[in-house]
Design a protein around this motif. Structure first.
Motif, PDB file in Angstrom:
ATOM      1  N   SER A  13     -71.794   8.114  51.316  1.00  0.00           N
ATOM      2  CA  SER A  13     -71.513   9.305  51.670  1.00  0.00           C
ATOM      3  C   SER A  13     -69.889   9.733  51.028  1.00  0.00           C
ATOM      4  CB  SER A  13     -71.747   9.952  53.468  1.00  0.00           C
ATOM      5  OG  SER A  13     -72.529   9.277  53.452  1.00  0.00           O
ATOM      6  N   ILE A  14     -69.398  11.169  51.280  1.00  0.00           N
ATOM      7  CA  ILE A  14     -68.260  11.741  50.929  1.00  0.00           C
ATOM      8  C   ILE A  14     -67.094  11.612  52.081  1.00  0.00           C
ATOM      9  CG2 ILE A  14     -66.895  13.433  49.559  1.00  0.00           C
ATOM     10  CD1 ILE A  14     -69.666  14.965  49.191  1.00  0.00           C
ATOM     11  N   GLU A  15     -66.102  10.528  51.859  1.00  0.00           N
ATOM     12  CA  GLU A  15     -65.022  10.532  53.497  1.00  0.00           C
ATOM     13  C   GLU A  15     -64.788  12.148  53.612  1.00  0.00           C
ATOM     14  OE1 GLU A  15     -62.293   8.047  51.053  1.00  0.00           O
ATOM     15  OE2 GLU A  15     -63.656   7.044  50.178  1.00  0.00           O
ATOM     16  N   THR A  16     -64.659  11.683  54.632  1.00  0.00           N
ATOM     17  CA  THR A  16     -64.440  13.466  55.885  1.00  0.00           C
ATOM     18  C   THR A  16     -63.338  13.787  55.575  1.00  0.00           C
ATOM     19  OG1 THR A  16     -63.444  11.483  57.472  1.00  0.00           O
ATOM     20  CG2 THR A  16     -65.922  12.344  57.537  1.00  0.00           C
ATOM     21  N   GLN A  17     -62.412  13.050  54.762  1.00  0.00           N
ATOM     22  CA  GLN A  17     -61.621  13.779  54.391  1.00  0.00           C
ATOM     23  C   GLN A  17     -61.132  14.342  53.697  1.00  0.00           C
ATOM     24  OE1 GLN A  17     -61.324  10.285  54.135  1.00  0.00           O
ATOM     25  NE2 GLN A  17     -60.397  10.506  52.408  1.00  0.00           N
ATOM     26  N   TYR A  18     -61.916  14.453  53.080  1.00  0.00           N
ATOM     27  CA  TYR A  18     -61.961  15.553  51.729  1.00  0.00           C
ATOM     28  C   TYR A  18     -62.162  16.752  51.742  1.00  0.00           C
ATOM     29  CZ  TYR A  18     -61.499  11.382  48.709  1.00  0.00           C
ATOM     30  OH  TYR A  18     -60.583  10.629  47.557  1.00  0.00           O
ATOM     31  N   THR A 305     -62.643  30.812  55.648  1.00  0.00           N
ATOM     32  CA  THR A 305     -63.949  29.604  55.169  1.00  0.00           C
ATOM     33  C   THR A 305     -64.893  28.999  55.641  1.00  0.00           C
ATOM     34  OG1 THR A 305     -61.333  28.731  53.623  1.00  0.00           O
ATOM     35  CG2 THR A 305     -63.590  27.257  53.513  1.00  0.00           C
ATOM     36  N   ILE A 306     -66.047  29.113  55.218  1.00  0.00           N
ATOM     37  CA  ILE A 306     -67.412  28.613  55.507  1.00  0.00           C
ATOM     38  C   ILE A 306     -67.730  27.033  54.825  1.00  0.00           C
ATOM     39  CG2 ILE A 306     -69.735  27.819  55.083  1.00  0.00           C
ATOM     40  CD1 ILE A 306     -70.270  31.462  54.752  1.00  0.00           C
ATOM     41  N   ALA A 307     -66.962  25.933  55.871  1.00  0.00           N
ATOM     42  CA  ALA A 307     -66.628  24.474  55.110  1.00  0.00           C
ATOM     43  C   ALA A 307     -68.820  24.208  55.981  1.00  0.00           C
ATOM     44  CB  ALA A 307     -65.585  23.897  56.015  1.00  0.00           C
ATOM     45  N   LEU A 308     -68.868  23.195  54.972  1.00  0.00           N
ATOM     46  CA  LEU A 308     -70.014  22.797  55.466  1.00  0.00           C
ATOM     47  C   LEU A 308     -69.848  20.905  54.510  1.00  0.00           C
ATOM     48  CD1 LEU A 308     -72.078  24.700  54.157  1.00  0.00           C
ATOM     49  CD2 LEU A 308     -71.634  25.298  56.573  1.00  0.00           C
ATOM     50  N   HIS A 309     -70.166  20.024  55.882  1.00  0.00           N
ATOM     51  CA  HIS A 309     -70.078  19.167  55.513  1.00  0.00           C
ATOM     52  C   HIS A 309     -71.716  18.091  56.178  1.00  0.00           C
ATOM     53  CE1 HIS A 309     -69.078  13.875  55.130  1.00  0.00           C
ATOM     54  NE2 HIS A 309     -69.801  14.456  54.502  1.00  0.00           N
ATOM     55  N   LYS A 310     -72.422  17.397  54.555  1.00  0.00           N
ATOM     56  CA  LYS A 310     -73.849  16.920  54.973  1.00  0.00           C
ATOM     57  C   LYS A 310     -73.725  16.468  55.817  1.00  0.00           C
ATOM     58  CE  LYS A 310     -78.394  16.485  52.829  1.00  0.00           C
ATOM     59  NZ  LYS A 310     -79.125  16.114  51.834  1.00  0.00           N
ATOM     60  N   ASP A 311     -73.535  14.980  55.688  1.00  0.00           N
ATOM     61  CA  ASP A 311     -73.977  13.913  56.617  1.00  0.00           C
ATOM     62  C   ASP A 311     -72.428  13.379  57.584  1.00  0.00           C
ATOM     63  OD1 ASP A 311     -75.394  13.133  54.986  1.00  0.00           O
ATOM     64  OD2 ASP A 311     -73.820  11.470  54.535  1.00  0.00           O
ATOM     65  N   GLY A 312     -72.087  14.882  57.589  1.00  0.00           N
ATOM     66  CA  GLY A 312     -70.706  14.907  58.715  1.00  0.00           C
ATOM     67  C   GLY A 312     -71.249  15.973  59.913  1.00  0.00           C
TER      68      GLY A 312
END
Length: 336
Positions: A13-18, A305-312
């Motif tokens: 997964s993409i690391e959450t801090q990004y 900002t609309i901010a989305l993280h699928k796995d998070g």
């Protein structure tokens, strides 16, 4: 074995801090473009957004690559397709960017312009050429593959109405106002479907589907290919659906084949376009239906900002303030 595969997927997964770093990138880009709101200079607005986004990318500890950007290398000096960004010290990330979606909206001070990006793991984003693309999209919690580009307008509307346990006159469809869509619009009107016409910005047009405050149930029509991938990234985080197909002339067909696309008439569903984890950020530049635009104050500016993280499982509207350090320090030095 299943546990090992699950752990491997988790690690990929993409690391959450990004997410916060990417939010900053779109917010800085949006601020750059905001200086040109209403000034009828879409080229300068776009360049400011590109400059600021690229500058922020190159501060991030990532091994990033632009897969959808401002054009081919010979067409764009910055954020071109294939450009490497970041410090090369972190995770390998592919980026789809539109630093200024809605150039005309900024130039003419109209609503719903955004700075947009999507980020995925290496080789997990569909590499869409800069061509037209057929699109049909619907929201979440609906049967998989419910609608299809090869269905008639009437059939797709009927299928969606049935799945939502309603009637066509209660359905709202968003579509770009273009002559090429006259036939679709005529079919919708015959069914008494509610129509939301937009003049530009089909990324935000598709996001209407999953916005809780929007009545839009479906998006359909032909728009930009890169914008289709960005919209798919957002829908993937929301659990929505999109099906697309490239619209290619003879020259574009040759280019698509060079990019490795062999079946030029293939229909792409969301899992074909976004494989695995994805992040999506869209910062409003001008005020709009989905978020408030940049609010420029003396010492700082505010961004939404609309901010989305699928796995998070992150789906939020960030509201941030940024100090205008350099400008403010200079003003203090010269006695303001």
């Amino acid at each position: 074995k299943a546990q090992v595969n699950q752990n491997k997927d988790k690690l990929m997964s993409i690391e959450t801090q990004y997410l916060n770093l990417f939010v900053t990138a779109t917010e800085k880009a949006a601020y750059g473009a905001s200086k040109f709101i209403g000034k009828n200079d879409k080229i300068a607005a776009d360049q400011a957004a590109v400059d600021n986004m690229r500058s922020e990318f190159n501060k991030i500890n990532m091994d990033g690559k632009i897969v959808i950007g401002e054009g081919e290398m010979d067409e764009a000096p910055m954020l071109f397709i294939g450009e490497n960004v970041g410090t090369k010290k972190g995770q390998k990330i592919d980026l789809a960017v539109d630093p200024l979606e809605g150039t005309n909206f900024v130039a003419k001070n109209l609503p719903n312009s955004f700075s947009v990006l999507a980020a995925a793991e290496e080789d997990k984003l569909f590499f869409a050429p800069d061509t037209y693309m057929e699109k049909i999209a619907i929201g979440s919690n609906l049967p998989k593959n419910l609608v299809d580009l090869d269905n008639s307008v009437e059939k797709n509307i009927s299928l969606l109405a049935e799945a939502k346990n309603t009637t066509p006159d209660k359905i709202t469809v968003c579509i770009l106002e273009r002559p090429r869509h006259d036939k679709i619009i005529s079919s919708l009107k015959k069914m008494n479907v509610n129509i939301k016409l937009i003049s530009d910005g089909d990324v935000s047009g598709i996001i209407y589907i999953v916005d809780q405050n929007s009545p839009v149930d479906m998006y359909m029509g032909i728009g930009g290919g890169p914008e289709g991938v960005l919209a798919a990234a957002a829908l993937s985080c929301y659990g929505g659906q999109i099906q697309t197909r490239l619209v290619l002339d003879a020259d574009e067909s040759v280019r698509a084949k060079k990019m490795g696309i062999t079946d030029l008439k293939r229909k792409y569903n969301i899992d074909d376009m976004i494989k695995g984890d994805v992040m999506f950020c869209a910062t409003a530049i001008t005020n709009g239906d989905l978020a408030n635009g940049i609010k420029d104050q003396k010492e700082f500016y505010e961004a939404s900002t609309i901010a989305l993280h699928k796995d998070g499982k992150i789906n939020t509207l960030f509201k941030n303030k940024h100090k205008k350090w350099i400008q403010y320090q200079l003003l203090e030095k010269i006695g303001f």
